[in-house]
Design an enzyme around this catalytic site. Structure first.
Site, short mmCIF file in Angstrom:
data_model
loop_
_atom_site.label_atom_id
_atom_site.label_comp_id
_atom_site.label_asym_id
_atom_site.label_seq_id
_atom_site.Cartn_x
_atom_site.Cartn_y
_atom_site.Cartn_z
N LYS A 281 14.43 16.82 40.85
CA LYS A 281 13.24 17.66 40.73
C LYS A 281 12.67 17.91 42.13
O LYS A 281 12.59 16.98 42.92
CB LYS A 281 12.22 16.94 39.85
CG LYS A 281 11.18 17.83 39.21
CD LYS A 281 10.54 17.11 38.04
CE LYS A 281 9.50 17.95 37.36
NZ LYS A 281 9.09 17.41 36.06
N GLU A 366 3.17 13.78 20.70
CA GLU A 366 1.77 13.78 20.26
C GLU A 366 1.62 13.25 18.85
O GLU A 366 0.67 12.52 18.55
CB GLU A 366 1.19 15.20 20.35
CG GLU A 366 0.94 15.70 21.77
CD GLU A 366 2.18 16.19 22.50
OE1 GLU A 366 3.26 16.26 21.87
OE2 GLU A 366 2.08 16.51 23.70
N ARG A 394 -0.08 20.26 17.19
CA ARG A 394 1.11 19.85 16.44
C ARG A 394 0.93 18.51 15.74
O ARG A 394 1.81 18.10 14.98
CB ARG A 394 2.36 19.86 17.34
CG ARG A 394 2.37 18.90 18.46
CD ARG A 394 3.75 18.80 19.11
NE ARG A 394 4.33 20.11 19.46
CZ ARG A 394 5.50 20.27 20.06
NH1 ARG A 394 6.23 19.21 20.36
NH2 ARG A 394 5.96 21.45 20.36
#
Ligand SMILES: Cc1ncc(C[n+]2csc(CCOP(=O)(O)OP(=O)(O)O)c2C)c(N)n1
Length: 638
Positions: A281, A366, A394
């Site tokens: 990254k 979540e 969600r």
């Protein structure tokens, strides 16, 4: 090279040196452009070669290329003819920070919420099989972070036995989500990474076997060949294989030749194949590499040389919450903090520094975070779940049934609530008040400033028999707005000369509301601004208060449909109070990316516009229930 690149097909003719040159041009381009607009710099710097290779081996748009989450699709946008649009990245009218169907035929899904692309891939590849489009492939690029989301595993479970042919899963493993990826999956991937890889085996095979006369080359070909070569022989037995997926890897994701070979094999294999790719990254940009915390996952406007933010940072809502939670944590040993892969962005990294044993990062999960919090509450702890407003969407069912139904004392802290801006339709935190509005027992606070945020948090953690939620917006917190009077939980922020209009201001809308009231005063209209602080349940005393006014206006930073104006109208209806209610908020629409201020202006949510309307409404003699806000859609609150 970049300038002459017109589309993915141009990549196919490039040799290794040209590809290397193009890769470094793309990196320089990304740094130059994203440092000016802000965006997901680190992730995109990591996927340059990977994206080039995908577009060399597959034929987009005939073949479908899907990026999970979509924040790492900038290189894909560059390759598919959008390089000249990068000055407008995430700007009003410009290209989006995520794939966008209106921009290009090469973008099929519009995401930003993680862990959905494998399900999309499953559906599209099954659809291609059923409809006989067997020459079309689907490539799904999914990060190791996105793989921590439950939906990814639901999809893999299906993909393994779906019997579809042309699905290639590219796992972009950079060991990081925002911060290092956590959990058992991360451990497994790192085991795979450290094991003698398939590519290295092939290199060895090429060297040794091809030098062996007569039999060497055929043996190498056999090993390299489709079904046998694919990892059955050498690579470690990973859980992907146990699931029934063919696995190739690990592959160096910055080595285009190696990527090409692996993808070519995967393409020809005729069954779903998972290609495990290792990338770095922030590759090639030293400020990103040096950023131990997040590798420049997402940046604002920065100096391209140093990577340092251009504007001086002001205290944010997140800072206020983070500081206060640490203070509460010092007094209360039962407080545990939970985040879903967002330690830094939610400010919980500060709590973690002081209370590492009481901080839990569940990954991009979540739903799990919410139900796990219910479990923690069962043991007598008080969990504080900090997520972005948009991501709690969600986990609605878990909040409703696992937390509220069980009377669990869990505090939800929703950052980035309301219109957020540059990240587009799926990132606006505009649904939370409507969603939680229908959850029995749940109490919801919308603090108007830092002082009220601290107060709401201390009140919320004292409630241990039902859920609470506190929502606040993105960005810098404004100065505190003191109440000059407080009664029954309602703060009065501005007292109008006459009882014309009662303006109910929700949360961070307060400065706009107060300013609108003072502008209306100059036009001779008396507006009293109140802030109920806790917007669910709304205080009954609002009914008594509203009786004295000719009309009521509700100003909220969320969808009007099912929002606070809607709850208030129910309260009034139940009390048989017939006072007109005007609702100012977000219409029931998907709102494109743009600056928050620009969007609010479009919606007419500015002090000037509100003052103008309030003056207009107060001069209308005929009382009318649920009046329409002129800029909002016409279907609301009928
Ligand atoms: C449901 C959901 N929760 C949280 C996020 C915030 N988020 C955006 S990108 C990201 C990390 C993604 O990591 P990974 O998939 O490994 O991609 P990388 O950036 O490392 O390439 C997170 C947590 C999100 N987009 N969606």
């Amino acid at each position: 090279m970049l300038e002459s690149l017109k589309g993915p097909e141009d990549l196919k003719a490039l040799n290794a040196a040209q590809l290397a040159e193009l890769s470094s041009e793309i990196r320089a381009f990304l740094v130059e452009k994203v440092s000016r607009t802000g965006g997901h710099l680190g992730p995109n710097l990591g996927v340059v070669e990977l994206t080039l290779s995908i577009h060399r081996i597959f034929d987009s748009p005939k073949d479908i290329v899907l990026f999970d989450t979509g924040h790492q699709s900038y290189v894909h946008k560059i390759v598919t003819g959008r390089a000249d649009k990068f000055d407008g990245l995430r700007q009003r009218g410009g290209i989006a920070g995520y794939p966008n169907r209106r921009e290009s035929e090469h973008d099929v899904i519009e995401n930003s919420h993680a862990s959905t692309a494998l399900s999309w891939g499953d559906g599209i590849s099954r659809g291609f099989s059923i409809t006989g489009q067997n020459d079309r492939h689907v490539v799904v690029v999914v990060g190791d972070g996105a793989l921590t989301g439950g939906m990814s595993w639901e999809a893999l479970n299906n993909i393994a036995t779906a019997g579809t042919r042309n699905l290639v899963i590219v796992v972009n493993d950079n060991e990081r989500s925002y911060s290092p990826t956590i959990g058992g999956l991360a451990t497994h991937l790192s085991t795979l990474r450290m094991t003698q890889g398939y590519e290295r085996f092939l290199d060895w095979g090429k060297d040794v076997l091809q030098k062996t006369p007569v039999v060497g080359a055929p043996i190498f070909e056999t090993l390299h060949g489709m079904k046998k070569g694919i990892k059955d022989i050498v690579a470690p037995q990973g859980m992907f294989e146990d699931l029934g997926l063919k696995y190739i890897g690990p592959i160096d994701g910055h080595d285009i030749a190696a990527m090409d070979r692996a993808l070519e094999q995967a393409k020809e294999f005729g069954e779903p194949v998972l290609v495990h790719v290792i990338t770095e990254k922030g590759r090639g940009y030293s400020p990103a590499i040096a950023d131990e915390a997040e590798k420049f996952h997402a940046v604002g406007i920065v100096d391209p040389e140093t990577g340092l933010p251009v504007s001086s940072s002001k205290t944010s809502w997140t800072d206020v919450f983070a500081g206060e939670l640490v203070e509460i944590g010092k007094k209360r040993e039962d407080i545990v903090a939970i985040t879903a892969a967002m330690l830094g962005p939610t400010g919980l990294d500060k709590f973690q520094k002081v209370f590492p044993d009481r901080t839990i990062d569940v990954g991009i999960a979540e739903q799990h975070a919410v139900t796990s919090a219910a479990g923690l509450a069962y043991t007598g702890l008080h969990p504080v779940v900090a997520v972005y407003s948009t991501f709690l969407n969600r986990a609605f069912d878990q909040v409703l049934l696992d937390v509220a139904l069980h009377g669990a004392g869990v505090t939800f802290v929703l950052d980035r609530a309301g219109v957020t801006g540059d990240d587009g339709p799926s990132h606006h935190g505009i649904w939370d008040m409507a969603l939680t509005g229908i959850i029995p027992t749940m109490a919801v606070a919308a603090p108007r400033d830092g002082a009220r945020l601290r107060l709401a948090l201390s009140e919320a953690v004292d409630i241990n028999d039902r859920p609470t939620m506190i929502r606040f917006p993105k960005g810098a917190v404004h100065n505190d707005i003191p109440a000059f009077e407080s009664r029954d939980g309602i703060d009065v922020l501005y007292r109008g000369e006459s009882a014309d209009v009662l303006l109910v201001s929700i949360g961070a809308m307060a400065p706009i509301a107060v300013e609108a009231a003072s502008q209306a005063y100059r036009e001779g209209v008396g507006v009293t601004v109140i802030d109920p602080r806790w917007v669910k349940p709304l205080p009954q005393s609002l009914v008594t208060m509203a009786r004295r006014y000719k009309s009521v206006v509700v100003l909220e930073d969320g969808i009007r449909h099912g929002g606070i104006a809607s709850s208030l109208s129910e309260l009034f209806r139940d009390a048989r109070l017939e006072v007109p209610i005007h609702s100012i908020g977000v219409p029931l629409e998907f709102i494109e990316h743009s600056k928050r201020a620009e969007i609010l202006e479009d919606l007419g949510i500015t002090a000037q516009q509100i003052a103008r309307e309030v003056v207009e409404w107060s001069s209308t003699s005929e009382p009318m229930q649920f009046q329409e806000h002129e800029n909002a859609d016409r279907t609301q609150l009928r």
